[in-house]
Design a protein around this motif. Structure first.
Motif, PDB file in Angstrom:
ATOM      1  N   GLN A 126       0.818  -1.218   0.000  1.00 13.77           N
ATOM      2  CA  GLN A 126       0.000   0.000   0.000  1.00 13.77           C
ATOM      3  C   GLN A 126       0.855   1.272   0.000  1.00 13.77           C
ATOM      4  N   VAL A 127       1.624   1.438  -1.076  1.00 14.08           N
ATOM      5  CA  VAL A 127       2.420   2.653  -1.248  1.00 14.08           C
ATOM      6  C   VAL A 127       1.472   3.845  -1.334  1.00 14.08           C
ATOM      7  N   ALA A 128       1.712   4.858  -0.488  1.00 14.93           N
ATOM      8  CA  ALA A 128       0.739   5.951  -0.353  1.00 14.93           C
ATOM      9  C   ALA A 128       1.265   7.296  -0.818  1.00 14.93           C
ATOM     10  N   SER A 129       2.505   7.396  -1.280  1.00 11.41           N
ATOM     11  CA  SER A 129       3.036   8.679  -1.710  1.00 11.41           C
ATOM     12  C   SER A 129       4.170   8.462  -2.699  1.00 11.41           C
ATOM     13  N   SER A 130       4.556   9.537  -3.381  1.00 10.23           N
ATOM     14  CA  SER A 130       5.659   9.436  -4.331  1.00 10.23           C
ATOM     15  C   SER A 130       6.980   9.151  -3.617  1.00 10.23           C
ATOM     16  N   GLU A 131       7.104   9.632  -2.373  1.00 15.31           N
ATOM     17  CA  GLU A 131       8.319   9.348  -1.599  1.00 15.31           C
ATOM     18  C   GLU A 131       8.427   7.860  -1.290  1.00 15.31           C
ATOM     19  N   GLU A 132       7.314   7.234  -0.931  1.00 18.82           N
ATOM     20  CA  GLU A 132       7.326   5.801  -0.666  1.00 18.82           C
ATOM     21  C   GLU A 132       7.586   5.022  -1.954  1.00 18.82           C
ATOM     22  N   LEU A 133       7.072   5.520  -3.066  1.00 19.21           N
ATOM     23  CA  LEU A 133       7.336   4.880  -4.349  1.00 19.21           C
ATOM     24  C   LEU A 133       8.829   4.892  -4.659  1.00 19.21           C
ATOM     25  N   GLU A 134       9.481   6.001  -4.360  1.00 18.83           N
ATOM     26  CA  GLU A 134      10.920   6.104  -4.590  1.00 18.83           C
ATOM     27  C   GLU A 134      11.700   5.165  -3.673  1.00 18.83           C
TER      28      GLU A 134
END
Length: 370
Positions: A98-106
């Protein structure tokens, strides 16, 4: 002699009858031994008795302190279990974080990239994982109002930064890094740096084979590394090795690309490599070592053979692929572990190739780096 009496076989071994009194004595002896052993054992703690304090170096289960640490822990755990047979399962579990932001995606992409560069024999497997995740991970709005931040855009940004590091830096050890290291440790450090460069090229190449990078980008990469626009300059040795690694990974597909100028780029770069191979210094000695000259010759010969080459590579395979290889070797009556492959052919499940969309990494720097 003749007076000897045949002995009763029932008197030997465990078959010998034992009198009740003997059995009781035998049980008593065993009981005494057991009592003595128990008396010598350390006394077990009773209920309610306090246990000794744990050692300062004892293992402690780390509790994640925040969402980012928990995400890293989950994704790293999934990546540690990856294999060609369980790619679908691993990709689903990463999606379930459950990736919730672009920072977590990175963060997720950074962990995948790190694993791919430290385990180059699994490079194709991680590229397949990226291919599966690109359509499954969420997108996030861009802070500047541009295109949404997608998994693919973030991946290409990370790859571009890694390539910039190869183009701008050298694998030679700095004075700060040399401090406190002996010769063997310095050699190991340089080998580690070069290995990361080669793994980056291999990973970028497999992203191209899976349609995540355009041919024009790859053409710019190899031209930039070969410094084709500055013929008087000499590329560093590790850059030439990076070119050979990349073309041996994608040569067939890149040269078959008629729209992206792949064939023209390969012709130009191979000509540049042949010229560099012949370069000599003021003492009439070859500038590049024989090891690099052989690598260039091997690349040119592979291209002349239609990118068909015999390899002894260590790569991750599924159980079905291993069984098929064993049957092929048995039919051909060979056991040297070699495999005849087309260097740079697309994976079988991408024979026709996916439609490319726009990504972040659309060009390489126009000014060559040294």
């Amino acid at each position: 002699g003749g007076d000897d009496v045949a002995m009763d076989r029932s008197m030997f071994g465990s078959a010998r009858p034992m009198a009740p009194r003997d059995r009781d004595r035998d049980r008593g002896d065993r009981g005494d031994r057991g009592d003595r052993n128990r008396n010598n054992d350390r006394r077990a703690p009773t209920r309610g008795e306090a246990l000794p304090a744990p050692s300062a170096k004892a293992y402690k289960l780390a509790v994640p302190k925040g969402r980012e640490e928990e995400l890293k822990r989950q994704v790293q755990s999934h990546l540690n279990k990856i294999a060609p047979d369980n790619l679908d399962t691993i990709s689903k579990r990463i999606k379930e974080t459950q990736v919730a932001s672009s920072e977590e995606l990175e963060v997720v992409i950074g962990l995948i990239m790190k694993k791919a560069l430290t385990e180059p024999h699994y490079c194709e497997t991680y590229a397949d994982l990226v291919y599966l995740l690109q359509g499954e991970m969420p997108e996030f709005p861009s802070p500047d109002g541009g295109k949404p931040i997608s998994f693919k855009r973030t991946l290409l940004t990370v790859c571009e930064a890694e390539f910039e590091g190869i183009a701008m830096q050298t694998i030679h050890v700095t004075d700060e890094e040399k401090e406190g290291l002996d010769k063997e440790e310095l050699d190991f450090l340089m080998s580690k740096k070069k290995g990361r460069c080669l793994a980056t090229m291999k990973f970028i190449g497999h992203l191209f084979l899976r349609g995540l990078l355009r041919a024009s980008i790859i053409c710019g990469v190899i031209r930039d590394l070969a410094m084709c626009t500055e013929v008087d300059q000499l590329p560093a040795e590790h850059k030439i090795e990076c070119i050979c690694e990349l073309l041996n990974s994608i040569g067939y597909t890149l040269e078959s690309d008629t729209k992206g100028g792949g064939k023209e780029a390969i012709t130009q770069v191979c000509g540049r490599l042949q010229d560099l191979k012949q370069r000599k210094d003021s003492n009439k000695k070859y500038i590049y070592p024989m090891r690099l000259q052989f690598k260039i010759d091997d690349l040119i010969d592979t291209r002349k053979a239609g990118w068909l080459k015999k390899v002894f590579k260590a790569t991750a395979k599924t159980k079905e692929e291993i069984a098929a290889d064993a049957k092929r070797d048995e039919r051909q009556q060979k056991n040297d572990g070699a495999e005849l492959v087309v260097a740079g052919q697309k994976p079988s499940y991408l024979a026709h190739g996916p439609k490319l969309d726009d990504g972040t990494w659309q060009s390489v720097p126009s000014k060559p780096r040294r």
